[in-house]
Design a protein around this motif. Structure first.
Motif, mmCIF file in Angstrom:
data_model
loop_
_atom_site.group_PDB
_atom_site.id
_atom_site.type_symbol
_atom_site.label_atom_id
_atom_site.label_comp_id
_atom_site.label_asym_id
_atom_site.label_seq_id
_atom_site.Cartn_x
_atom_site.Cartn_y
_atom_site.Cartn_z
ATOM 1 N N GLY A 171 -2.380 1.139 -7.216
ATOM 2 C CA GLY A 171 -2.565 1.005 -5.813
ATOM 3 C C GLY A 171 -3.090 -0.240 -5.438
ATOM 4 O O GLY A 171 -4.109 -0.733 -5.812
ATOM 5 N N ILE A 205 -2.453 2.987 7.076
ATOM 6 C CA ILE A 205 -2.541 3.083 5.698
ATOM 7 C C ILE A 205 -3.892 3.252 5.144
ATOM 8 O O ILE A 205 -4.440 4.090 4.458
ATOM 9 N N SER A 242 -7.861 0.814 -0.689
ATOM 10 C CA SER A 242 -7.741 0.941 0.740
ATOM 11 C C SER A 242 -8.398 -0.223 1.429
ATOM 12 O O SER A 242 -8.080 -0.888 2.420
ATOM 13 N N VAL A 255 -7.862 10.182 2.027
ATOM 14 C CA VAL A 255 -7.448 10.668 0.829
ATOM 15 C C VAL A 255 -8.611 10.598 -0.194
ATOM 16 O O VAL A 255 -8.607 11.522 -1.051
ATOM 17 N N SER A 256 -9.263 9.548 -0.388
ATOM 18 C CA SER A 256 -10.374 9.216 -1.238
ATOM 19 C C SER A 256 -11.248 10.473 -1.116
ATOM 20 O O SER A 256 -11.852 10.782 -1.679
ATOM 21 N N GLY A 311 -5.808 6.238 3.537
ATOM 22 C CA GLY A 311 -6.239 6.206 2.049
ATOM 23 C C GLY A 311 -7.749 6.383 1.990
ATOM 24 O O GLY A 311 -8.060 6.963 1.136
ATOM 25 N N VAL A 328 -8.732 4.732 -5.065
ATOM 26 C CA VAL A 328 -8.032 4.922 -3.978
ATOM 27 C C VAL A 328 -8.936 4.417 -2.936
ATOM 28 O O VAL A 328 -8.189 3.544 -1.989
ATOM 29 N N LEU A 363 -0.312 4.457 -1.652
ATOM 30 C CA LEU A 363 -1.591 5.237 -1.269
ATOM 31 C C LEU A 363 -0.907 6.267 -0.317
ATOM 32 O O LEU A 363 -1.679 7.309 0.283
ATOM 33 N N GLY A 400 1.060 -1.326 -0.028
ATOM 34 C CA GLY A 400 0.099 0.159 0.077
ATOM 35 C C GLY A 400 0.690 1.316 -0.082
ATOM 36 O O GLY A 400 0.240 2.312 0.342
#
Length: 251
Positions: free
Chosen positions: A156, A236, A112, A243-244, A240, A108, A28, A25
């Motif tokens: 990813g 992580i 994740s 972030v998404s 992730g 993403v 990511l 990951g």
């Protein structure tokens, strides 16, 4: 990018290489960092793909003992990975960047979530593991093609997808993990060529991130047995998902 930005890139790339060795990951982490530092999403994606390529070679070296007697299978699967990686890379470069901006938050988030369920998948595959040779099912080639198309397009958590597909198809988790490293390296090599010729790569970032990723991967392999994977995986996955959500809000 400023010198300070490049220092940040080097640090995050080293962390990404370490994370890839321990839990997977790392993309990511590095991809959103490049976006935050001002690269467009497509440029960040192709730069990220090229920068992390050296780490996959280390994975092959680590599993070299598992490839005995697998030459024919590696050739067949490798051809599929070349075709899939090429298709995904070309799709990324020929479709409008606006389309990638729409799709990438979903990718993403999916990556994740795949990373989150990886331990469950691994336990299931271990229970189903069987010894002995058996012919490769026809559907496995189609699944590998689709997985490597994804790898060429975004990539990813590609390793998680490949382990799942190969584990189900071959019923041999240890072999699936080894083949995953080889097919990830082949797919990454294809993207390196395609993106290197046609992609909007930031070569200065690659020059800083690639060796840092390689060092991080080496260090991760050395300390993998000493670091608790579960807290790292939770971080992580949470990162992730965050972030998404951020990328969704940017659309």
């Amino acid at each position: 990018m400023s010198p300070l930005d490049l220092v940040v890139v080097a640090g995050v790339a080293m962390a990404a290489g370490l994370i890839n060795s321990i839990a997977g990951g790392g993309s990511l982490i590095l991809f959103p960092t490049l976006v935050a530092l001002g690269l467009g999403t497509v440029a960040a994606n192709v730069t990220n793909s090229v920068a992390q390529w050296p780490g996959y070679l280390g994975g092959i070296a680590g599993f070299r003992g598992e490839y005995g007697g697998q030459r024919g299978r590696l050739v067949r699967f490798g051809i599929v990975a070349v075709l899939g990686g090429t298709t995904g890379s070309v799709l990324l470069l020929t479709t409008p960047s606006e389309a990638f901006d729409v799709v990438v938050p979903v990718l993403v988030l999916a990556a994740s979530l795949l990373l989150a369920v990886q331990p469950l998948l691994t336990r299931r595959l271990k229970r189903d593991e069987a010894d002995g040779a058996r012919p490769d099912p026809a559907w496995l080639y189609l699944a590998l093609f689709l997985a490597t198309v994804y790898g060429g397009y975004f990539g990813g958590a590609l390793g998680v997808i490949l382990v799942g597909v190969l584990g189900v198809g071959l019923h041999r988790l240890k072999l699936a993990n080894a083949l995953k490293s080889a097919l990830s390296a082949i797919t990454a090599s294809v993207t390196l060529v395609v993106f290197g010729i046609f992609g909007p790569i930031d070569w200065l970032v690659v020059a800083v991130a690639a060796p840092a990723s390689l060092i991080g991967g080496f260090l991760g392999a050395r300390v993998a047995t000493r670091i608790p994977v579960r807290p790292l995986r939770i971080f992580i996955v949470a990162f992730g998902v965050a972030v998404s959500i951020y990328l969704f809000l940017r659309i």
